[in-house]
Design an enzyme around this catalytic site. Structure first.
Site: not given
Ligand code: GLN
Length: 210
Positions: A50-51, A174, A82, A176
């Site tokens: 995610g972010e 990922h 990620c 999943e």
């Molecule tokens: N770019 C995201 C970050 O810096 C990570 C990307 C992802 O989880 N697919 O948090």
């Protein structure tokens, strides 16, 4: 142990449904974790992609990040993918403070650059079952440094993309999003071992599973 291990999925940001499906298929009961209380009684945890900026904003002021640090210190099995890998990294290059930490690696957010914002490749995997694995990278972090205690399970273009330290695994990609179940199965195996050790300690009166 008997029964299916209870594996949390941190559900404050990012995609959780695919992890839920993968964990169920691997033999666990997935539980969505939204706050500190949700971490109680788990046998394992997924920190999804995610972010990290959102994770920091949403969870930063609650006790959740501290509780995650404590869970990692206790040895709760964790799979971070990620953004989850970034959350576990002891060092985030270029400014950001450590989020949860507990994996001795340095990562650079979005380190594969604009051109390669998303890509799919086949990886040779070491120590997590046999054979290559399809891996999907989405605005992935690049692992720039790996500590001496950290085991590398896969590399891409000379950089580690799957690393572990004991029951803690971080992936730049990922798992999943592809049908290969190996990393979720790995987590379920760790969760079973963790639950068994916790049960034995509880019997002796030294509860570790808060
Ligand atoms: N770019 C995201 C970050 O810096 C990570 C990307 C992802 O989880 N697919 O948090």
């Amino acid at each position: 142990m008997c029964g299916r291990p209870r594996i949390g999925i941190l559900a404050v940001q990012g995609a959780v449904a695919e992890h839920e499906r993968a964990l169920r298929a691997a033999g666990a009961d997935p539980i969505l974790v939204r706050d500190e209380a949700g971490l109680v009684g788990l046998d394992g945890l997924v920190i999804p992609g995610g972010e990290t900026t959102t994770l920091r904003r949403v969870a930063g002021d609650s006790g959740l990040i501290d509780a995650l640090r404590e869970a990692r210190r206790r040895g709760l099995p964790i799979l971070g993918t990620c953004a989850g890998l970034i959350a576990l990294a002891d060092d985030i290059i270029d400014g950001d403070a450590t989020l949860v930490g507990g994996l001795d690696i340095s990562v650079r957010r979005n380190g594969y650059g604009r051109q390669l914002a998303s890509f799919e490749t086949s990886l040779e995997i070491d120590g997590i079952g046999a054979g290559p694995m399809e891996a999907i990278f989405i605005r992935a972090p690049i692992i720039e440094r790996v500590g001496v205690e950290v085991r590398v399970h896969a590399t891409y273009q000379g950089h580690a993309v799957a690393v572990s330290d004991g029951f803690c695994m971080g992936l730049s990609f990922h798992p999943e999003l592809t049908p290969d179940p190996r990393f979720h199965q790995w987590l379920v195996g760790c969760a079973q071992a963790y639950a068994k050790a916790s049960a034995a300690q509880n019997k002796e009166g030294f509860g570790v599973r808060a």
